[in-house]
Design an enzyme around this catalytic site. Structure first.
Site, PDB file in Angstrom:
ATOM      1  N   GLY A   1       0.878  -1.180   0.000  1.00 42.94           N
ATOM      2  CA  GLY A   1       0.000   0.000   0.000  1.00 42.94           C
ATOM      3  C   GLY A   1       0.908   1.221   0.000  1.00 42.94           C
ATOM      4  O   GLY A   1       1.868   1.292   0.781  1.00 42.94           O
TER       5      GLY A   1
ATOM      6  N   GLY B   1       0.579   4.333   0.969  1.00 45.55           N
ATOM      7  CA  GLY B   1       0.691   5.108   2.205  1.00 45.55           C
ATOM      8  C   GLY B   1       1.566   4.405   3.213  1.00 45.55           C
ATOM      9  O   GLY B   1       2.500   4.986   3.775  1.00 45.55           O
TER      10      GLY B   1
ATOM     11  N   LEU C   1      11.202  10.765 -12.311  1.00 48.38           N
ATOM     12  CA  LEU C   1      11.306  10.351 -13.719  1.00 48.38           C
ATOM     13  C   LEU C   1      12.046   9.029 -13.876  1.00 48.38           C
ATOM     14  O   LEU C   1      12.670   8.787 -14.919  1.00 48.38           O
ATOM     15  CB  LEU C   1      12.032  11.450 -14.515  1.00 48.38           C
ATOM     16  CG  LEU C   1      11.326  12.817 -14.584  1.00 48.38           C
ATOM     17  CD1 LEU C   1      12.282  13.884 -15.095  1.00 48.38           C
ATOM     18  CD2 LEU C   1      10.098  12.738 -15.475  1.00 48.38           C
ATOM     19  N   GLY C   2      12.002   8.169 -12.848  1.00 42.17           N
ATOM     20  CA  GLY C   2      12.676   6.864 -12.946  1.00 42.17           C
ATOM     21  C   GLY C   2      14.157   7.018 -13.228  1.00 42.17           C
ATOM     22  O   GLY C   2      14.849   7.773 -12.526  1.00 42.17           O
TER      23      GLY C   2
ATOM     24  N   ASP D   1      14.028  -5.025  -8.114  1.00 47.78           N
ATOM     25  CA  ASP D   1      12.571  -4.891  -8.008  1.00 47.78           C
ATOM     26  C   ASP D   1      12.255  -3.405  -7.794  1.00 47.78           C
ATOM     27  O   ASP D   1      12.554  -2.864  -6.732  1.00 47.78           O
ATOM     28  CB  ASP D   1      12.066  -5.738  -6.820  1.00 47.78           C
ATOM     29  CG  ASP D   1      10.555  -5.707  -6.681  1.00 47.78           C
ATOM     30  OD1 ASP D   1       9.885  -5.025  -7.475  1.00 47.78           O
ATOM     31  OD2 ASP D   1      10.048  -6.377  -5.758  1.00 47.78           O
TER      32      ASP D   1
ATOM     33  N   GLY E   1       8.884   4.672  -5.811  1.00 45.34           N
ATOM     34  CA  GLY E   1       8.282   5.997  -5.625  1.00 45.34           C
ATOM     35  C   GLY E   1       7.915   6.224  -4.165  1.00 45.34           C
ATOM     36  O   GLY E   1       8.045   7.329  -3.638  1.00 45.34           O
ATOM     37  N   ASP E   2       7.456   5.169  -3.510  1.00 46.31           N
ATOM     38  CA  ASP E   2       7.102   5.282  -2.088  1.00 46.31           C
ATOM     39  C   ASP E   2       8.357   5.562  -1.254  1.00 46.31           C
ATOM     40  O   ASP E   2       8.332   6.370  -0.332  1.00 46.31           O
ATOM     41  CB  ASP E   2       6.437   3.986  -1.605  1.00 46.31           C
ATOM     42  CG  ASP E   2       5.153   3.698  -2.358  1.00 46.31           C
ATOM     43  OD1 ASP E   2       4.540   4.662  -2.852  1.00 46.31           O
ATOM     44  OD2 ASP E   2       4.780   2.520  -2.465  1.00 46.31           O
TER      45      ASP E   2
END
Ligand code: RIB
Length: 306
Positions: free
Chosen positions: A41, A43, A224-225, A249, A254-255
């Site tokens: 998740g 969050g 932007l990866g 992986d 982003g999290d």
């Protein structure tokens, strides 16, 4: 060291992740090589990233009264995180995400069903008021019900808190909401959805960031990866290059970035320095398998910096 309090208001779901030599196309069955179940998740991943990076964070979410819900509570207790604001839904089950990872490229596909964390009530939001009073930064994503997101943003905005909105998963948002946000942190797909354009490179990111500033967002950070992170404030902009690591992986990168980013903001760093720190946390997270379990600890981050 300065350590302002952070509240993450967002999703907890259980990640059901399978790895394979390539990702199936529609109608195709692919034999995979590995399966793992674990906490996820957006969050929750971001709150774990903050906690492991040394931040003072409280997670607010909702889970079902079921086995997946206990995964959340057990994981947070193990990590030493506060569970006072994990609401329990008696009727709706805990959310889940079906994740497929291409083991050659590290790329993924995700189908998330938010479940209980899509049912946060106005009363539950209001019960977090004292928590938000004590915090400096409130971090949200778009994986919980929108009425709860709007209520939290209205409350935090009225109290003058720094609101960071990771606009994931991608969707359009009204300008009236964006105008209350201090920093938006979309990736290239999410920035494209917000601005009705395709974002693939620095030039596109600059254009999208300007559109978002014109809509009334105060600052924009677009991940932007492999092309890095583009940061734009009303005064200046900068592309922060990606760190070179061996990715196994990329799920949750982003999290990790968002967690690292707000941790650094809470330590008093400016938005550019915070994005550099988030960039490192994001890079370290892709060197391990999984989402929340792959978030790096502060000593790993500090050794990488050195
Ligand atoms: O950002 C990665 C996360 O998105 C996964 O943990 C999955 O749960 C989805 O919500």
């Amino acid at each position: 060291m300065q350590k302002d309090k952070i509240v993450v208001f967002g999703s907890f779901v259980v990640d059901l992740t399978s790895w394979a030599g390539h990702l199936p196309v529609a109608g195709e069955t692919v034999k995979g090589s590995m399966f793992k179940m674990g906490p996820g998740g957006k969050g929750s991943n971001q709150a774990v990233a903050v906690h492991r990076a040394g931040g003072d964070v409280t997670m607010v979410t909702k889970v079902g009264d079921d086995v997946f819900g206990r995964v959340a509570l057990d994981f947070y207790k193990n990590e030493g995180m506060n569970t006072d604001y994990i609401f329990i839904d008696k009727k709706t089950g805990t959310g889940s995400a079906l994740i497929m990872v291409d083991e050659n490229t590290g790329q993924n596909q995700i189908l998330v069903v938010s479940g209980a964390c899509d049912k946060i009530t106005p009363e539950e939001v209001d019960s977090t008021e004292s928590l938000i009073d004590e915090a400096k930064i409130v971090l949200l994503q778009l994986e919980i019900n929108m009425d709860a997101i709007e209520r939290v943003i209205n409350m935090a905005h009225a109290k003058g808190k720094t609101i960071v909105l990771n606009t994931a998963p991608a969707q359009k948002l009204p300008d009236s909401l964006l105008q209350k946000v201090d920093i938006v942190t979309p990736n290239e797909i999410e920035a494209g959805a917000l601005c009705d354009m395709t974002v693939e490179n620095e030039q596109d990111a600059r254009k999208a960031a300007q559109i978002l500033l014109d809509k009334g967002v105060r600052n924009v950070v677009i991940t932007l990866g492999k092309n890095g992170v583009f940061v734009m404030t009303p005064e200046k902009h900068e592309l922060i290059p990606a760190k070179k690591v061996k990715a196994v992986d990329t799920t949750g990168a982003g999290d990790a970035f968002n967690g690292g980013f707000v941790t650094a903001l809470a330590e008093g760093k400016d938005i550019f320095e915070a994005a550099r720190f988030g960039n490192i946390v994001g890079a370290l997270s892709v060197t391990k398998i999984g989402t929340a379990p792959a978030m790096p600890y502060r000593d790993e981050i500090d050794s990488f910096v050195q």
